[in-house]
Each structure stands twice: as structure tokens, then as C-alpha cells.
Scaffold this motif. Structure first.
Motif, PDB file in Angstrom:
ATOM      1  N   PRO A 172      -9.156 -10.794  19.548  1.00 42.20           N
ATOM      2  CA  PRO A 172      -8.786  -9.686  18.666  1.00 42.20           C
ATOM      3  C   PRO A 172      -7.356  -9.721  18.160  1.00 42.20           C
ATOM      4  O   PRO A 172      -7.000  -8.969  17.249  1.00 42.20           O
ATOM      5  N   PHE A 173      -6.540 -10.612  18.726  1.00 39.03           N
ATOM      6  CA  PHE A 173      -5.153 -10.733  18.292  1.00 39.03           C
ATOM      7  C   PHE A 173      -4.996 -11.696  17.115  1.00 39.03           C
ATOM      8  O   PHE A 173      -3.919 -11.818  16.543  1.00 39.03           O
ATOM      9  N   LEU A 174      -6.073 -12.399  16.739  1.00 41.02           N
ATOM     10  CA  LEU A 174      -5.974 -13.419  15.694  1.00 41.02           C
ATOM     11  C   LEU A 174      -5.718 -12.884  14.282  1.00 41.02           C
ATOM     12  O   LEU A 174      -4.957 -13.511  13.531  1.00 41.02           O
ATOM     13  N   PRO A 175      -6.335 -11.785  13.847  1.00 37.89           N
ATOM     14  CA  PRO A 175      -6.177 -11.376  12.448  1.00 37.89           C
ATOM     15  C   PRO A 175      -4.743 -11.243  11.979  1.00 37.89           C
ATOM     16  O   PRO A 175      -4.393 -11.725  10.898  1.00 37.89           O
ATOM     17  N   LEU A 176      -3.883 -10.604  12.779  1.00 41.66           N
ATOM     18  CA  LEU A 176      -2.498 -10.424  12.364  1.00 41.66           C
ATOM     19  C   LEU A 176      -1.769 -11.760  12.308  1.00 41.66           C
ATOM     20  O   LEU A 176      -0.941 -11.993  11.425  1.00 41.66           O
ATOM     21  N   PHE A 177      -2.097 -12.655  13.256  1.00 41.67           N
ATOM     22  CA  PHE A 177      -1.502 -13.991  13.228  1.00 41.67           C
ATOM     23  C   PHE A 177      -1.898 -14.719  11.951  1.00 41.67           C
ATOM     24  O   PHE A 177      -1.068 -15.334  11.281  1.00 41.67           O
ATOM     25  N   VAL A 178      -3.171 -14.629  11.596  1.00 38.69           N
ATOM     26  CA  VAL A 178      -3.661 -15.291  10.388  1.00 38.69           C
ATOM     27  C   VAL A 178      -2.969 -14.736   9.148  1.00 38.69           C
ATOM     28  O   VAL A 178      -2.522 -15.494   8.275  1.00 38.69           O
ATOM     29  N   LEU A 179      -2.843 -13.416   9.067  1.00 31.15           N
ATOM     30  CA  LEU A 179      -2.184 -12.801   7.912  1.00 31.15           C
ATOM     31  C   LEU A 179      -0.743 -13.280   7.786  1.00 31.15           C
ATOM     32  O   LEU A 179      -0.266 -13.593   6.685  1.00 31.15           O
ATOM     33  N   ASN A 180      -0.038 -13.344   8.907  1.00 33.38           N
ATOM     34  CA  ASN A 180       1.354 -13.817   8.878  1.00 33.38           C
ATOM     35  C   ASN A 180       1.441 -15.263   8.418  1.00 33.38           C
ATOM     36  O   ASN A 180       2.303 -15.630   7.611  1.00 33.38           O
ATOM     37  N   TYR A 191       6.704 -26.650  30.683  1.00 33.30           N
ATOM     38  CA  TYR A 191       6.368 -28.072  30.749  1.00 33.30           C
ATOM     39  C   TYR A 191       5.114 -28.358  29.924  1.00 33.30           C
ATOM     40  O   TYR A 191       5.023 -29.369  29.228  1.00 33.30           O
ATOM     41  N   TYR A 192       4.133 -27.457  30.017  1.00 35.19           N
ATOM     42  CA  TYR A 192       2.877 -27.638  29.285  1.00 35.19           C
ATOM     43  C   TYR A 192       2.978 -27.157  27.835  1.00 35.19           C
ATOM     44  O   TYR A 192       2.417 -27.776  26.933  1.00 35.19           O
ATOM     45  N   PHE A 193       3.681 -26.068  27.635  1.00 39.25           N
ATOM     46  CA  PHE A 193       3.803 -25.502  26.282  1.00 39.25           C
ATOM     47  C   PHE A 193       5.248 -25.068  26.064  1.00 39.25           C
ATOM     48  O   PHE A 193       5.746 -24.188  26.754  1.00 39.25           O
ATOM     49  N   THR A 199      -4.761 -26.935  35.034  1.00 41.67           N
ATOM     50  CA  THR A 199      -3.580 -26.076  34.857  1.00 41.67           C
ATOM     51  C   THR A 199      -3.475 -25.612  33.413  1.00 41.67           C
ATOM     52  O   THR A 199      -3.190 -24.446  33.134  1.00 41.67           O
ATOM     53  N   GLU A 200      -3.729 -26.522  32.488  1.00 37.71           N
ATOM     54  CA  GLU A 200      -3.660 -26.172  31.060  1.00 37.71           C
ATOM     55  C   GLU A 200      -4.691 -25.099  30.719  1.00 37.71           C
ATOM     56  O   GLU A 200      -4.382 -24.136  30.009  1.00 37.71           O
ATOM     57  N   GLN A 201      -5.916 -25.246  31.218  1.00 39.85           N
ATOM     58  CA  GLN A 201      -6.954 -24.260  30.954  1.00 39.85           C
ATOM     59  C   GLN A 201      -6.614 -22.912  31.586  1.00 39.85           C
ATOM     60  O   GLN A 201      -6.888 -21.858  31.012  1.00 39.85           O
ATOM     61  N   PHE A 249       0.120 -20.121  21.308  1.00 43.48           N
ATOM     62  CA  PHE A 249      -0.752 -19.298  20.478  1.00 43.48           C
ATOM     63  C   PHE A 249      -1.506 -20.164  19.476  1.00 43.48           C
ATOM     64  O   PHE A 249      -2.694 -19.948  19.220  1.00 43.48           O
ATOM     65  N   GLU A 250      -0.815 -21.150  18.893  1.00 45.78           N
ATOM     66  CA  GLU A 250      -1.458 -22.006  17.901  1.00 45.78           C
ATOM     67  C   GLU A 250      -2.617 -22.791  18.515  1.00 45.78           C
ATOM     68  O   GLU A 250      -3.646 -22.989  17.861  1.00 45.78           O
ATOM     69  N   MET A 251      -2.480 -23.212  19.758  1.00 48.41           N
ATOM     70  CA  MET A 251      -3.559 -23.952  20.407  1.00 48.41           C
ATOM     71  C   MET A 251      -4.766 -23.038  20.618  1.00 48.41           C
ATOM     72  O   MET A 251      -5.914 -23.457  20.424  1.00 48.41           O
ATOM     73  N   ILE A 252      -4.515 -21.787  21.016  1.00 50.78           N
ATOM     74  CA  ILE A 252      -5.608 -20.836  21.187  1.00 50.78           C
ATOM     75  C   ILE A 252      -6.282 -20.578  19.842  1.00 50.78           C
ATOM     76  O   ILE A 252      -7.506 -20.501  19.738  1.00 50.78           O
ATOM     77  N   PHE A 253      -5.472 -20.471  18.805  1.00 48.80           N
ATOM     78  CA  PHE A 253      -5.998 -20.259  17.460  1.00 48.80           C
ATOM     79  C   PHE A 253      -6.885 -21.423  17.026  1.00 48.80           C
ATOM     80  O   PHE A 253      -7.999 -21.227  16.538  1.00 48.80           O
ATOM     81  N   GLN A 254      -6.400 -22.635  17.224  1.00 46.95           N
ATOM     82  CA  GLN A 254      -7.161 -23.818  16.832  1.00 46.95           C
ATOM     83  C   GLN A 254      -8.474 -23.907  17.609  1.00 46.95           C
ATOM     84  O   GLN A 254      -9.510 -24.287  17.060  1.00 46.95           O
ATOM     85  N   GLU A 255      -8.432 -23.543  18.879  1.00 42.40           N
ATOM     86  CA  GLU A 255      -9.635 -23.581  19.705  1.00 42.40           C
ATOM     87  C   GLU A 255     -10.680 -22.598  19.168  1.00 42.40           C
ATOM     88  O   GLU A 255     -11.872 -22.917  19.080  1.00 42.40           O
TER      89      GLU A 255
END
Length: 205
Positions: free
Chosen positions: A102-110, A49-51, A11-13, A58-64
Motif C-alpha cells: 500500500p505504500f507504492l502509489p505515492l512512491f510511483v507518483l514521486n 552492508y546489504y542495502f 538475511t536479505e529476504q 525501497f526500489e528493490m521492493i518496488f521492482q519485486e
């Protein structure tokens, strides 16, 4: 118990895959938890329940993504291989990561603007990235007369900025050139070779 654990992981995946697709389509700001739940085929209560929040998801996807990218780059910088091969490997790995996320760069900049120290600690955990090994190799190649003189930091900035800018400016690029997602991704695939060749040719004697 094992079956329940496997179900939780499944379910998490499923949620992470759905979230990644929604973030890719709508960006971090535009994505809603309901959209992610619908894409995953679950109700919103189960998603929470999971997130607990979109930020946690988003942070978990980023870390992965980072955990796949950094070990590869660290090994590359520390490896006993020619400088030009390192440039090609770095560019390929960096653009591949951006194409997958492709959504990571803006997250990283923020995140960087909010707290550079916390962000660096989050990524490298207090360990210094092996960038100095790369810098030392650049200096050696200059000393041996193999490449044009350039500050290692400038070379690194050239590599990173040419990889990341198209993803930061993706909406503008797609709008100006009237291209769809698949066409944009094809351009980015081409840039793996184009950027590496451009950087190498800029320092090649």
C-alpha cells in the motif's frame, strides 16, 4: 560456499520482509533504517552492508512487486478472453498488488514526476506494454454493438483511478471514517468486485 550464499539470501529476504512491514506502517518518508534493522533482528551496520540506503531497499521492493504484477497483466491483455473478464482480472490483480504494497502509489507518483521517461524505462525496459491490444479489443466490441462507445484510454483511466485512489488517499479515508488497517483492507478486498462491476456496468448495453 553454498551455505554462505543461502545465509546471505536468508538475511536479505528477512530484511526485505522487515522493510516491507515498516514501509506499510510508516510510509516511505516515515520509515528509518534503524526501524528496519530492529524489525529484521540485525544491527544497522549489517543492514547497510546489504542495502546502502533506504531508497535502494525501497526500489528493490518496488521492482519485486512490479515483476509479479506486470507479467500477469501483460498476459491478461494479450489473452483471447472476453473484455469483461479482462476488466475483472485487471482490477483484481491491481488491487491485490496495492493491498500487498500500500505504500507504492505515492512512491510511483514521486518517481513519475521526477522523470516519466526513466520510470517507464525502469518498468517496461523499452518494451511497449500491450495496452494497444486491449484498446483494439474495446474498439471491436464497440463496433459490434456489444458495449457503449467509450475511448479506450478513458476506460483504462477509469479502471486504474478507481483502483489506486483509495491507496493514495488511505490516511484521509482511515481518518474520516475512523477505521483501522484491517478494516481498510477489508474494504479494498470488497472493491475488487465492486470496481469491476461498476466499470463493466458503465459500458454494458
Amino acid at each position: 560456499m553454498v551455505e554462505e550464499t543461502n545465509k546471505d539470501q536468508s538475511t536479505e529476504q528477512k530484511i526485505l520482509a522487515a522493510a516491507k512491514a515498516v514501509f506499510m506502517e510508516q510510509g516511505m518518508a516515515g520509515a528509518r533504517m534503524q526501524d528496519i534493522a530492529d524489525r529484521a533482528g540485525i544491527n544497522k551496520a549489517l543492514l547497510h552492508y546489504y542495502f546502502r540506503s533506504k531508497d535502494k531497499l525501497f526500489e528493490m521492493i518496488f521492482q519485486e512487486a512490479v515483476m509479479k504484477f506486470l507479467p500477469r497483466v501483460n498476459m491478461l491483455f494479450e489473452a483471447d478472453v472476453p473484455l469483461f473478464d479482462k476488466i475483472k482480472g485487471f482490477v483484481d490483480s491491481y488491487i491485490t498488488m496495492m493491498m500487498d504494497n500500500p505504500f507504492l502509489p505515492l512512491f510511483v507518483l514521486n518517481e513519475v514526476h521526477k522523470s516519466p521517461e526513466d520510470f517507464i524505462m525502469k518498468i517496461w525496459g523499452g518494451r511497449t506494454p500491450p495496452i494497444m491490444e486491449f484498446a483494439a479489443q474495446v474498439e471491436r466490441e464497440i463496433g459490434l454493438g456489444h458495449i457503449r462507445p467509450i475511448k479506450p484510454v478513458q476506460l483504462m483511466l477509469n479502471m486504474v483511478s478507481m483502483c489506486i485512489f483509495p491507496f493514495v488517499g488511505r490516511p484521509i479515508i482511515k481518518g474520516i471514517f475512523k477505521i483501522e488497517h484491517d478494516q481498510f483492507m477489508q474494504l479494498m478486498e470488497e472493491r475488487k468486485t465492486l470496481v469491476a462491476d461498476f466499470v463493466i456496468n458503465s459500458i454494458r448495453l
